[in-house]
Design a protein around this motif. Structure first.
Motif, PDB file in Angstrom:
ATOM      1  N   VAL A   1       0.839  -1.201   0.000  1.00 40.60           N
ATOM      2  CA  VAL A   1       0.000   0.000   0.000  1.00 40.60           C
ATOM      3  C   VAL A   1       0.877   1.256   0.000  1.00 40.60           C
ATOM      4  CG1 VAL A   1      -1.635   1.343   1.372  1.00 40.60           C
ATOM      5  CG2 VAL A   1      -2.026  -1.077   1.012  1.00 40.60           C
TER       6      VAL A   1
ATOM      7  N   ASP B   1      -2.598   3.156   5.058  1.00 41.24           N
ATOM      8  CA  ASP B   1      -3.837   2.637   5.633  1.00 41.24           C
ATOM      9  C   ASP B   1      -3.772   2.721   7.154  1.00 41.24           C
ATOM     10  OD1 ASP B   1      -6.118   1.400   6.387  1.00 41.24           O
ATOM     11  OD2 ASP B   1      -5.895  -0.341   5.082  1.00 41.24           O
TER      12      ASP B   1
ATOM     13  N   ASN C   1      -4.775  -3.302  -3.837  1.00 41.43           N
ATOM     14  CA  ASN C   1      -3.792  -3.265  -2.763  1.00 41.43           C
ATOM     15  C   ASN C   1      -4.454  -3.044  -1.408  1.00 41.43           C
ATOM     16  OD1 ASN C   1      -1.719  -3.784  -4.511  1.00 41.43           O
ATOM     17  ND2 ASN C   1      -1.330  -1.618  -4.927  1.00 41.43           N
ATOM     18  N   PHE C   2      -5.486  -2.204  -1.384  1.00 42.16           N
ATOM     19  CA  PHE C   2      -6.215  -2.029  -0.124  1.00 42.16           C
ATOM     20  C   PHE C   2      -6.929  -3.318   0.262  1.00 42.16           C
ATOM     21  CE2 PHE C   2      -5.770   2.612  -0.620  1.00 42.16           C
ATOM     22  CZ  PHE C   2      -5.461   2.931   0.684  1.00 42.16           C
TER      23      PHE C   2
END
Lengths: 324, 333, 504
Positions: free
Chosen positions: B66, B73, B226-227
């Motif tokens: 990320v 995040d 990716n999240f």
């Protein structure tokens, strides 16, 4: 023409959206619960948000200068613990300035790292969050800190007193907001904060001492944190080591809700105050409606995302992002 | 040697050098200060350390991609807690309880799906609204935590399934289940980031987003994936940890984001994106856990750990700046 | 050429932005195997046109044809799929990735499970690199390459697909002569394969060397297309600026005062070496040279933004140390920087605040900024420089380039400097504002200011300077007076040829 008026509405919404949202909230909650907009309730809401509010004022400066401060929560724990400890050791008269001095030293340390050494503020203040927490635990030995004689001290005035019928925390918040608001909008220093955050390179090319300006923002932030710690300590007269934990994000949320951009260069003290009040009233309004405290988390989440989204949507002239 | 190669080699190896230093320091200091008789560099101790690194470590692997992608995040701690609650709570649902031990794989699956979806939701918001990932995940950190409390208020959620506990406490080839999961997550992410088109595109986006767009790379879906990955890994971390402990507090996972980001930055990932490696992150995770354990070994308490880690994070940033310092004639802006 | 169909044809393209008609009915066609130059001043609409072609902007009117078929470019990927390749002027490379990954960015060859097929990738890349005769291989990290080599990586991208049309946007800006030869070989290879090439450049000698036809844009409008062999530089220039190029020199000299600035043997690392010159009051000294000759770096040193490694700076005969812009401003030096948006202005701030930024500490009433005094300063320079803005509250980011530049100039004039340095004062602004700014600079000299003008445009330097310092690769090659300077001698001096032999 239709598009023009649409654009106009968009720009009005973008500029005043936060105020409109605030008004809608007040009206909705007042309709839902007639206790909401009473003097009693307001006077109970605002002192509860006063410490977040005071911290948000300082963080507003930091954010406008183009940086972040994630250490305010753990720094507030530090000030609270220190002032409570010193209260019994050297008396409140000396404890308060001593606590302010120590907190300002922490602010100066961050200011040197971010301002003069140009280190990334997110990581530096993240590190300081942890480091100051450790410092607080070391100082207190991990014990809760309490004032021995809770009845007999005038120290409680900052958190529990009233003057002219208004709770002192409200007065402190209002006074600080007024002073810092004027400082940001009207003084040369405030102008430089906007310039440094808006375009640091251009500010340097205009003979502004960028490092010093950023440094001063962190000093101000630390000053606000110390004030918040004073209010907290005086309200409770006893404290855990983790009293400020998580507040950094609540405070940042208020500042962002007020419309300050994390890119720097925009935001005002007035809007931050509105942001603080919205979060405070949501918290209170939802409780009055009989909802649990955690509903407030979810509502805050939705509001923050919506507020920032609509703000940038109005700026770019379209709702959805152009990211492919 | 090319100019700059030395400083680069120094940087790439720095985290391992740091780990070696820690090992030496704690071994030596432990001789004089330790309360226990066992040596610090004990094999059992090191295996335990690997196991204890797992919860943070697994999430850190997701944070690496990320951050390399140019995002961040902050909500991983809350996602971790939600996944944990789903895991334990779902096993008490009537139809699940009826299945006996067969409920376990379903409970795992539910938790992992929820984690993935929560991560993907973050990604979708970042993609579609264009709001900065920092703000989006700051918001969902609160929001997801609110959801955690909705399950059981402030009470812990508990469910002990002994089959599950046995599995989690098992050892294979002398290495604990949690450690295997950490190693697997590291291996999988290493493969993803160095060998696959998706991984390489993630680097390109974080490095020069405009170039990536010009080359026709679809930035949004990459970010969302990716999240979703970090959401999945946060859930995986919860699943591994709570299979063993069997009880989750609504405040669990708080401040995990700070530990994870610290590990990733220590491991050499650039905050602005475009550079970083899973192997470096693994080093960062180990280094932090060593520090926690080592300080404990020589009798320091948690407060010192917090202090030291915070200062080390800043010191790393400072050293990195010094290594990259430009010539004296550089523009002073 | 009439017997073949154009490979790419633009027909009446219109693109408007709020308040601006950036492209107004632009039409031209590129034949297969043709090198087609697209010329125009900065802001003429070339880059907007290319963005329309690349699918980054959608046109508001007109159509794009490839062959006989009308096409709609929905995005960069589609443009690429249709065989249109862009070589960007600003490097758009990911520095941490390898050369191969950059060249095939967005279309890495795949194996199963989405894996990158490194072997194929390296083979294909090395084949392309071989054609370009560069000294690095597929697995070199792009960040480790020189700027020129990075440009070559950018160029290599054109060779990856079966291109139908390749657009080169100022490709030679950072190339050495040897590298240019390779580039021109690549272009002629493409040409031989029947690829249509659009070549955007300001460098006339290149245009006349390699292109077949020239199309010209001015203020978003299409001015016509001419065959290169049938025209000359003067006529093209005339099409670009709408009148004849004014190469007149400054003939008017003012009474020169004392020496305001003297620089002795100034050096700064590899940026420039052994620079000595002086500027008198009432004099405009022009600094002319190619990009990277070290002129801007000298200005930045004089403004306290770089530390010199040797030499002295004397202001009014007194040696000074300038450690920061704060020092420089206190000594009466002002710098109008090269990069207006990056260094000159805070785009989010209003006009007045930008203009008074350097003196905001002095404009106070009690603890507060004296807003009346600020507005007075703004009004004064708005009138003097004829800045067109809705009012001082307007955000600077919303103004046109010319008005933005005037805000920056106003900002520094209001400091009443004893030495004014202007770096590329008219870059990217329209012709009208240009001549106003030139007049202004002459006027300032007449009032006794010492002025340094750095410019890459010969007409500008000739027009405003009393003396011209020609620089090449960090050294002063020669100093001309405005009476003795000729275009030829100036060009020779900045190319490192001739000069007075001092540094050659």
């Amino acid at each position: 023409m239709a598009t023009l008026s649409k654009q106009k509405i968009g720009s009005v919404l973008a500029k005043q959206g936060i105020l409109i949202a605030f008004a809608v909230f007040i009206v909705a909650f007042t309709l839902a619960n007639n206790k909401f907009l009473t003097v009693d309730n307001v006077f109970s809401v605002v002192p509860a948000s006063a410490k977040q509010g005071v911290m948000a004022l300082g963080v507003t400066f930091v954010v406008i200068s183009g940086n972040l401060d994630l250490s305010v929560g753990s720094m507030m724990s530090f000030s609270t613990i220190v002032v409570l400890d010193l209260h019994d050791k050297i008396g409140p008269f000396l404890a308060i300035p001593a606590m302010f001095a120590m907190t300002l030293c922490l602010g100066a340390f961050i200011g040197i790292l971010v301002g003069y050494l140009r280190l990334n503020s997110l990581i530096v203040t993240l590190g300081m969050l942890s480091a100051i927490h450790g410092l607080t635990l070391t100082y207190s030995g991990g014990q809760n800190m309490d004032i021995a004689d809770k009845e007999g001290t005038w120290f409680s005035v900052f958190g529990q007193g009233t003057a002219l019928g208004i709770p002192v925390p409200i007065l402190i918040f209002a006074l600080l907001a007024a002073v810092l608001g004027l400082m940001l909008s009207r003084t040369p220093f405030g102008r430089k904060v906007y310039a440094v955050g808006g375009n640091g390179t251009a500010a340097t090319f205009s003979g502004i001492r960028r490092a010093r300006t950023v440094f001063m923002c962190y000093i101000l932030s630390a000053f606000c944190v110390a004030t918040a710690g004073l209010i907290q300590a005086s309200r409770s007269l006893g404290s855990q080591n983790t009293v400020g934990q998580g507040l950094e994000l609540e405070v940042l949320a208020a500042v962002i809700l007020g419309g300050a951009s994390l890119m720097g260069g925009s935001g005002t003290i007035f809007k931050t105050v509105i942001g603080v009040l919205i979060l405070g009233f949501i918290q209170n309004g939802l409780l009055l409606l009989g909802l649990q405290f955690y509903v407030q988390y979810v509502v805050t989440w939705v509001i923050i995302i919506l507020a920032v989204w609509l703000d940038i949507a109005a700026k770019r002239g379209r709702l959805w992002s152009p990211i492919a | 040697m090319q100019p700059g190669a030395l400083s680069k080699a120094l940087k790439n190896g720095a985290i391992w050098g740091f780990i070696v230093l820690e090992l030496i320091f704690f071994s030596v200091a432990g001789e004089f200060m330790s309360l226990s008789d066992t040596a610090f560099m004990d094999w059992e101790n090191m295996l335990l350390l690997l196991k204890q690194s797992a919860p943070i470590g697994i999430i850190a692997m997701g944070m690496t991609i990320v951050m390399v992608n140019g995002n961040i995040d902050l909500s991983v701690g809350a996602t971790f807690a939600i996944a944990a609650i789903i895991l334990l709570d779902s096993m008490t649902w009537p139809f699940m309880a009826a299945m006996g031990d067969w409920a376990i794989p379903f409970a795992w699956l539910f938790a992992l799906i929820v984690g993935t979806l929560l991560g993907a939701l973050n990604g979708l918001l970042v993609w579609k609204t264009g709001v900065d990932a920092f703000i989006v995940t700051l918001g969902s950190m609160l929001g997801y935590r609110g959801i955690v409390f909705m399950f059981n208020g402030e009470n812990p959620t508990s469910h002990l399934n002994w089959t599950l506990v046995d599995f989690a406490e098992a050892e294979f080839l002398g290495i604990a289940t949690a450690s295997w999961f950490l190693l697997a997550a590291t291996g999988a992410m290493w493969f993803l980031m160095t060998k696959t088109v998706h991984g390489r595109n993630a680097y390109a986006i974080g490095d020069n987003r405009e170039a990536a767009v010009n080359a026709g790379i679809r930035v949004g879906p990459h970010m969302m994936i990716n999240f979703a990955i970090i959401g999945f890994l946060a859930a995986l971390s919860a699943v591994v940890f709570y299979s063993e402990s069997g009880s989750v507090n609504p405040n669990d996972g708080q401040l995990y984001e700070l530990w994870v980001i610290t590990a990733v930055v220590l491991g050499g990932t650039k905050i602005t994106g475009g550079a970083g490696s899973v192997i470096g992150t693994f080093g960062g995770v180990i280094a932090i856990q060593l520090l926690r354990k080592g300080l404990g070994h020589i009798g320091a308490d948690t407060s010192t750990v917090n202090l030291v880690i915070g200062l080390i994070l800043i010191a790393v940033l400072f050293l990195d700046r010094q290594l990259n310092v430009k010539g004296k004639e550089a523009l002073k802006v | 050429m009439t017997d073949t169909k154009p490979i790419l044809r633009l027909d009446g393209i219109v693109k408007t932005f709020p308040g601006v008609r950036a492209l107004d009915g632009v039409s031209f066609a590129v034949m297969p195997g043709e090198v087609h130059a697209l010329m125009g001043e900065n802001g003429a609409g070339k880059s907007t046109l290319m963005k329309v072609l690349g699918g980054i902007h959608q046109p508001d009117g007109g159509a794009i044809y490839m062959g006989d078929e009308q096409v709609v470019m929905s995005g960069p990927l589609e443009a690429k799929a249709k065989g249109i390749v862009f070589i960007h002027q600003e490097l758009s490379l990911a520095e941490e990735l390898t050369v191969a990954e950059n060249i095939y960015l967005g279309e890495l060859p795949r194996k199963s499970f989405g894996r990158v097929d490194w072997k194929t990738l390296a083979e294909k890349t090395n084949a392309i690199l071989k054609k370009l005769r560069v000294g690095f291989d597929a697995l070199t990290r792009v960040g480790d390459l020189s700027i020129a080599n990075q440009q070559m990586v950018e160029i290599a991208r054109a060779l990856t697909v079966d291109a139908k049309a390749v657009i080169f946007d100022e490709p030679t800006a950072s190339l050495t002569d040897a590298e240019k030869v390779v580039l021109f070989d690549v272009i002629s290879d493409l040409k031989a394969d029947g690829v249509g090439i659009i070549y955007i450049s300001h460098r006339m000698e290149e245009i006349f060397k390699i292109t077949d036809r020239i199309s010209v844009l001015r203020d978003g409008q299409y001015q016509g297309t001419v065959a290169t062999p049938e025209t000359d530089e003067e006529r093209v220039t005339q099409m670009m600026i709408g009148r004849k190029l004014d190469l007149t020199r400054n003939a008017l000299h003012h009474e020169l005062g004392d020496v305001a600035l003297e620089v002795r043997g100034l050096s700064c690392g590899k940026l420039y070496t052994d620079i000595s010159f002086e500027v008198r009051r009432g004099e405009v000294v022009g600094f002319y040279g190619l990009v990277g000759a070290g002129r801007t770096e000298i200005a930045e040193t004089l403004f306290g933004l770089r530390d010199p490694s040797a030499g002295q700076i004397l202001l009014d005969g007194e040696e000074v140390r300038l450690n920061s812009p704060v020092d420089a401003i206190a000594r009466g030096i002002s710098l109008v920087p090269e990069d207006r948006k990056g260094q000159g202005l805070v785009l989010g701030m209003n006009c007045r605040d930008n203009m008074t930024l350097p003196q905001v500490d002095d404009l106070t009433a009690g603890p507060f900024v004296a807003e009346g005094a600020e507005v007075a300063i703004f009004d004064q320079y708005r009138d003097q420089l004829d800045i067109r803005t809705p009012g001082w509250r307007a955000r600077v980011g919303n103004l046109s380039g010319g008005n933005q530049q005037k805000i920056v100039i106003g900002k520094w004039l209001s400091m009443h400097p004893s030495l004014l340095i202007v770096d590329e004062p008219t870059r990217g602004i329209d012709v009208g504002s240009k001549s106003e700014i030139h007049k202004l600079l002459r006027g300032l000299a007449a009032k006794g200011y010492a002025v340094m003008v750095i410019s890459s445009e010969m007409p500008e330097v000739l027009h405003v300077s009393d003396r011209i310092v020609a620089m090449y690769s960090g050294r002063i090659m020669r100093t001309f007076t405005s009476d003795e300077v000729t275009e030829d001698s100036l060009i020779q001096a900045i190319s490192g040829l001739g000069g007075d032999g001092k540094a050659a």
